[in-house]
Write a protein that holds these residues in place. Structure first.
Motif, mmCIF file in Angstrom:
data_model
loop_
_atom_site.group_PDB
_atom_site.id
_atom_site.type_symbol
_atom_site.label_atom_id
_atom_site.label_comp_id
_atom_site.label_asym_id
_atom_site.label_seq_id
_atom_site.Cartn_x
_atom_site.Cartn_y
_atom_site.Cartn_z
ATOM 1 N N SER A 1 1.396 4.626 -2.895
ATOM 2 C CA SER A 1 0.824 5.844 -2.317
ATOM 3 C C SER A 1 1.105 7.086 -3.162
ATOM 4 O O SER A 1 0.619 8.179 -2.859
ATOM 5 N N GLN B 1 7.316 10.356 5.276
ATOM 6 C CA GLN B 1 7.463 9.873 6.647
ATOM 7 C C GLN B 1 6.642 8.614 6.867
ATOM 8 O O GLN B 1 7.082 7.678 7.554
ATOM 9 N N GLN B 2 5.442 8.565 6.292
ATOM 10 C CA GLN B 2 4.607 7.370 6.395
ATOM 11 C C GLN B 2 5.300 6.169 5.751
ATOM 12 O O GLN B 2 5.270 5.054 6.286
ATOM 13 N N LEU B 3 5.924 6.391 4.622
ATOM 14 C CA LEU B 3 6.668 5.328 3.945
ATOM 15 C C LEU B 3 7.847 4.871 4.798
ATOM 16 O O LEU B 3 8.090 3.669 4.945
ATOM 17 N N LYS B 4 8.546 5.833 5.387
ATOM 18 C CA LYS B 4 9.680 5.496 6.242
ATOM 19 C C LYS B 4 9.241 4.679 7.448
ATOM 20 O O LYS B 4 9.902 3.691 7.822
ATOM 21 N N ASN B 5 8.144 5.064 8.046
ATOM 22 C CA ASN B 5 7.617 4.309 9.192
ATOM 23 C C ASN B 5 7.276 2.878 8.797
ATOM 24 O O ASN B 5 7.507 1.930 9.559
ATOM 25 N N CYS B 6 6.729 2.726 7.598
ATOM 26 C CA CYS B 6 6.372 1.395 7.111
ATOM 27 C C CYS B 6 7.618 0.549 6.891
ATOM 28 O O CYS B 6 7.655 -0.633 7.241
ATOM 29 N N PHE C 1 4.903 14.425 4.527
ATOM 30 C CA PHE C 1 4.052 13.530 5.308
ATOM 31 C C PHE C 1 4.042 12.125 4.718
ATOM 32 O O PHE C 1 4.202 11.133 5.429
ATOM 33 N N ALA C 2 3.854 12.039 3.398
ATOM 34 C CA ALA C 2 3.816 10.734 2.740
ATOM 35 C C ALA C 2 5.160 10.027 2.866
ATOM 36 O O ALA C 2 5.223 8.813 3.070
ATOM 37 N N GLU D 1 0.830 -1.202 0.000
ATOM 38 C CA GLU D 1 0.000 0.000 0.000
ATOM 39 C C GLU D 1 0.867 1.256 0.000
ATOM 40 O O GLU D 1 0.589 2.230 -0.706
ATOM 41 N N SER D 2 1.937 1.229 0.781
ATOM 42 C CA SER D 2 2.842 2.376 0.831
ATOM 43 C C SER D 2 3.545 2.603 -0.505
ATOM 44 O O SER D 2 3.798 3.737 -0.910
#
Length: 243
Positions: A195, A229-234, A226-227, A191-192
């Motif tokens: 994105s 960072q979300q990818l990095k968290n994933c 933001f996107a 999903e990431s």
């Protein structure tokens, strides 16, 4: 029917760039060797994930030639041949009205990425004796294999080649449960990786992982903060970052 071009996992490989926007052939060689050593069954070069629309004709051809030379017959190389040129697309459409693709001797396979499983079933039912089918969506790989696909053309395998290869091998060896488990395990990462416009997320992920594959070319733009960072968290959740 002729022997399949490949069976299993094919990486729709990115095109690494230097910071000045030129193609990094040194990095491309590293990526190709990495893919081969991690059980990828084929390479798709200069496709959409390889930023083909942003390459000149000269770059496109040189990249294909370079890839074939480095791979040197160890696994199949599938060369991207798409075009965003409107007049060329119009010509192709006119020709398509006058002939069936399957009547052309060198048309032996189709990449099915519509997400329409009814369409996939129809293709398999009607043409499987003449046409190999390859799944073009990582998140639908197992279902496509169940409907007769010979493998998957994968974006995920740029960063997880062993996992995609194992998914296909497990399925073909009769361990459907293991194949399903692998696909479901990577659902959040898949999903990431979708994105943003392909190949922006996967290239961003590879750079975060320290692979230094460079930027995308314009008109492709970096992910917003933001996107990203979300990818990095994933990636952290999947233990794909060294930090």
């Amino acid at each position: 029917m002729n022997t399949s071009v490949f069976k299993g996992s094919a990486t729709a490989i990115i095109t690494p760039m230097n910071m000045d926007g030129s193609i990094s052939y040194k990095k491309m060689e590293e990526l190709l060797e990495y893919q081969i050593s991690h059980h990828t069954n084929a390479i798709v070069v200069a496709g959409t994930t390889g930023e083909s629309a942003c390459l000149s004709d000269e770059e496109h051809l040189r990249l294909i030639q370079f890839t074939c030379r480095i791979v040197n017959g160890r696994i199949p190389v599938i060369a991207g041949a798409g075009s965003n040129n409107t007049s060329h697309a119009q010509l192709l459409c006119k020709n398509a009205q006058n002939e069936e693709l399957l009547e052309i001797p060198n048309v032996t396979a189709v990449k099915e990425a519509s997400g329409n499983f009814s369409q996939l079933a129809k293709i398999t039912s009607r043409y499987r004796d003449r046409l190999d089918i390859y799944c073009g969506n990582d998140d639908q790989a197992v279902s496509a294999l169940a409907l007769g696909a010979k493998g998957v053309i994968s974006v995920l395998s740029n960063i997880c080649p062993d996992a995609v290869s194992e998914l296909c091998c497990a399925y073909f060896n009769g361990d459907v449960t293991k194949s399903e488990q692998i696909q479901l395990h990577y659902e959040a990462l898949l999903e990431s990786l979708t994105s943003d416009i392909n190949p922006v997320p996967v290239k961003t992920a590879m750079n975060m992982m320290g692979l230094s594959v460079g930027p995308c070319r314009l008109p492709l733009c970096p992910m917003d903060d933001f996107a990203a960072q979300q990818l990095k968290n994933c990636l952290k959740l999947y233990h794909l970052l060294s930090e």
